[in-house]
Design an enzyme around this catalytic site. Sequence first.
Site, PDB file in Angstrom:
ATOM      1  N   TRP A  97      89.599  62.126  39.610  1.00 49.98           N
ATOM      2  CA  TRP A  97      88.246  62.429  39.153  1.00 49.98           C
ATOM      3  C   TRP A  97      88.296  62.570  37.633  1.00 49.98           C
ATOM      4  CZ3 TRP A  97      86.465  66.819  36.460  1.00 49.98           C
ATOM      5  CH2 TRP A  97      85.095  66.730  36.118  1.00 49.98           C
ATOM      6  N   GLU A 115      86.923  59.620  42.955  1.00 50.67           N
ATOM      7  CA  GLU A 115      85.830  60.562  43.252  1.00 50.67           C
ATOM      8  C   GLU A 115      84.640  60.384  42.320  1.00 50.67           C
ATOM      9  OE1 GLU A 115      86.900  64.695  42.867  1.00 50.67           O
ATOM     10  OE2 GLU A 115      85.022  65.380  43.773  1.00 50.67           O
ATOM     11  N   LYS A 153      80.555  60.939  41.011  1.00 54.61           N
ATOM     12  CA  LYS A 153      79.687  62.097  40.779  1.00 54.61           C
ATOM     13  C   LYS A 153      78.374  61.594  40.196  1.00 54.61           C
ATOM     14  CE  LYS A 153      80.151  66.697  38.686  1.00 54.61           C
ATOM     15  NZ  LYS A 153      81.107  67.645  38.101  1.00 54.61           N
ATOM     16  N   ASP A 175      82.375  64.073  47.590  1.00 55.81           N
ATOM     17  CA  ASP A 175      82.251  65.512  47.333  1.00 55.81           C
ATOM     18  C   ASP A 175      80.813  65.906  47.667  1.00 55.81           C
ATOM     19  OD1 ASP A 175      81.581  67.963  45.896  1.00 55.81           O
ATOM     20  OD2 ASP A 175      83.507  67.766  44.888  1.00 55.81           O
ATOM     21  N   HIS A 211      78.175  66.392  44.917  1.00 56.81           N
ATOM     22  CA  HIS A 211      78.042  65.401  43.841  1.00 56.81           C
ATOM     23  C   HIS A 211      76.854  64.474  43.978  1.00 56.81           C
ATOM     24  CE1 HIS A 211      82.393  65.583  42.088  1.00 56.81           C
ATOM     25  NE2 HIS A 211      81.804  66.762  42.145  1.00 56.81           N
ATOM     26  N   HIS A 216      85.602  66.136  49.773  1.00 57.28           N
ATOM     27  CA  HIS A 216      85.648  67.411  49.072  1.00 57.28           C
ATOM     28  C   HIS A 216      84.521  68.248  49.658  1.00 57.28           C
ATOM     29  CE1 HIS A 216      88.150  66.746  45.180  1.00 57.28           C
ATOM     30  NE2 HIS A 216      88.855  66.674  46.286  1.00 57.28           N
ATOM     31  N   ASP A 268      74.686  73.614  40.495  1.00 55.78           N
ATOM     32  CA  ASP A 268      76.121  73.813  40.687  1.00 55.78           C
ATOM     33  C   ASP A 268      76.609  73.088  41.926  1.00 55.78           C
ATOM     34  OD1 ASP A 268      78.731  75.058  40.233  1.00 55.78           O
ATOM     35  OD2 ASP A 268      78.291  76.065  42.120  1.00 55.78           O
ATOM     36  N   ASP A 323      79.648  73.574  43.342  1.00 55.23           N
ATOM     37  CA  ASP A 323      80.896  74.154  43.846  1.00 55.23           C
ATOM     38  C   ASP A 323      80.775  75.584  44.358  1.00 55.23           C
ATOM     39  OD1 ASP A 323      82.755  71.888  43.019  1.00 55.23           O
ATOM     40  OD2 ASP A 323      81.770  72.352  41.128  1.00 55.23           O
ATOM     41  N   ASP A 333      86.569  72.052  47.948  1.00 56.19           N
ATOM     42  CA  ASP A 333      86.435  71.987  46.487  1.00 56.19           C
ATOM     43  C   ASP A 333      85.301  72.891  46.024  1.00 56.19           C
ATOM     44  OD1 ASP A 333      86.587  71.460  43.834  1.00 56.19           O
ATOM     45  OD2 ASP A 333      85.756  69.433  43.942  1.00 56.19           O
TER      46      ASP A 333
HETATM   47  C1  RNT Z   1      84.510  67.861  39.758  1.00 55.20           C
HETATM   48  C2  RNT Z   1      85.180  67.340  40.974  1.00 55.20           C
HETATM   49  C3  RNT Z   1      86.637  67.616  41.058  1.00 55.20           C
HETATM   50  C4  RNT Z   1      86.997  69.002  40.599  1.00 55.20           C
HETATM   51  C5  RNT Z   1      88.443  69.339  40.793  1.00 55.20           C
HETATM   52  C6  RNT Z   1      88.838  70.555  40.030  1.00 55.20           C
HETATM   53  O1  RNT Z   1      83.166  67.716  39.787  1.00 55.20           O
HETATM   54  O2  RNT Z   1      84.526  67.812  42.110  1.00 55.20           O
HETATM   55  O3  RNT Z   1      87.071  67.362  42.350  1.00 55.20           O
HETATM   56  O4  RNT Z   1      86.238  69.960  41.225  1.00 55.20           O
HETATM   57  O5  RNT Z   1      89.206  68.253  40.492  1.00 55.20           O
HETATM   58 ZN    ZN Z   2      85.426  67.367  44.001  1.00 56.43          ZN
END
Ligand code: RNT
Ligand code: ZN
Length: 416
Positions: free
Chosen positions: A182, A223, A225, A256, A259, A283, A291, A293, A323
């Site tokens: 990523w 990955e 986003k 993810d 994302h 993820h 946010d 995460d 994640d």
């Molecule tokens: C960031 C990605 C990635 C990170 C990690 C720390 O937007 O989701 O996976 O969260 O690599």
């Molecule tokens: Zn991620």
Amino acid sequence: MTAAFELAGEQYAALGVDVEKALASLANVAVSLQCWQGDDVGGFENPGGALGGGLAVTGNYPGKARTPDELRQDVEQACRLIPGRHRLNLHAFYLETGGARVDRDAIEPAHFARWIDWAKSRQMGLDFNPTCFSHPKAADGFTLSHADEGIRQFWIDHCIASRRIGAHIGQALGWTCVTNIWIPDGYKDSPVDRRAPRERLRAALDAVLQEEIDPRWNRDAVEPKLFGIGSESFVVGSHEFYLAYAVSRKLMLCLDAGHFHPTETISDKISAVLGYLDEILLHVSRGVRWDSDHVVTLTDDLRAIAEEIVRGDYLGRVHLGLDYFDASINRVAAWVIGARNLLKALLIALLEPTAQLRDLERAGNLTARLALMEDARSLPFGAVWEECCRRAGVPVDGAWMGEVDTYERTVLAKRA
Ligand code: RNT
Ligand code: ZN
């Protein structure tokens, strides 16, 4: 075995669901715990270094891991509260150099020897990630797609080194390592040139992936986003970019959950992309407004992801990683809550009367399909989850938090 579990088993059996089969399938699931939840994505390369790449960790709950040994100790505590045999997901900047300054393009397997020995002794797997952020050469928000050839090469070399470390890990543990790339690259405001950075990224990734690595030991994921903090208008590695790249280069795509557009979920994407890709990486995360995460909770979104994996018979083709990073609550509890929820969601999916639902769907009886789906929500999965925890020798719901409290008092509180 409790009476509640026995009664639950009978109730499920009446719907054609075998609880023992579900428990056996769940016992084979390995979840990759994100090491970065334990120290707020700090890493051990540069103590006190600022977090970059548009990643933001909020909160200052006491007790974060300050050293690799503390982080390992915390992961061990979390694992005592999570049923099953799992994995740890490492980022490159969690290396151990014995105090020597080693830049990202010079990392080697030896810098992860202690992680590998530790994982081996605990029969855990390890996954790996190049760290393309929190570094002076990433300070302007570009890495693999940087316009400067020297900087781009630096990040290419870092990713090449990361894949070799991934292969070393996989071979040492006898359990395939997934190395996930990523990068934060993008612009806050609308660029005039979207093409050149994407062409540079494609060429850089090709350079990174040139070396053939035995897929028994390492497999690569990319990955995408939609946007990040500071890259709101343009992300070089967007979804279309990486989906096309993964298909054309036969890599894993990493989806993810945080994302995408806030109302967009990844559950529907699993069967779509697995029509073209052998395997994917998830993820598992929870987006909240801007946010991406938050700690994973037992939401309908999470349940839908689990249902898609189970209904599609994809458990063997989907690598599961968590994640998220939350520094406002006990960090060990954050791991435990997310991991238990993911496993619980999978168990609920494994206990679904899927065969009956399929029959109804095939027969065109969509009313009965919806009715059964909704009725199935109140089936007694809790008793089966309890049995799962009991067999794995970990505390049941309601009992594990006391152990976190004890750990906080006896270990975390002493990290002043
Ligand atoms: C960031 C990605 C990635 C990170 C990690 C720390 O937007 O989701 O996976 O969260 O690599
Ligand atoms: Zn991620």
